[in-house]
Design a protein around this motif. Structure first.
Motif: not given
Length: 113
Positions: A10-12
């Motif tokens: 879950r990359s921002r």
């Protein structure tokens, strides 16, 4: 819930990562006709566009395919009568629906809030 398409990592992401760059932004004017707007959006393959004030260029609303669908669905449709004891919210809802059904200009069809 976990959806099948949920990424493991879950990359921002920033909202700006999903936005159309300002130099590529297509806008419609309040005074544009509904037919002109439909033609522009269909030609460009867009489902909606920001609406700007004719003179100032200030953002005043947005128009989407949903707004056009409401107009098409409402064409020739009669709204049920308003009861004598209807609240102001119900009356305002009827007025908004009637305005969109009868709209000839984008300014009358757009969503403002």
């Amino acid at each position: 819930r976990v959806f099948i398409g949920t990424p493991v990592n879950r990359s921002r992401r920033l909202i700006s990562d999903c936005m159309t760059p300002i130099q590529n932004l297509i806008t419609l004017k309040q005074s544009s006709t509904v037919d002109e707007a439909v033609s522009i959006l269909l030609t460009l393959g867009l489902s909606g566009a920001p609406v700007v004030h004719d003179k100032t260029g200030e953002l005043v609303g947005i128009v989407s395919s949903f707004d056009f669908l409401q107009q098409e669905a409402g064409e020739g449709t009669l709204l049920p009568p308003i009861e004598g004891n209807s609240d102001k919210g119900a009356v305002q809802s009827y007025l908004n629906a009637a305005k969109k059904i009868c709209a000839k200009r984008v300014g009358d069809l757009m969503t403002t809030n």
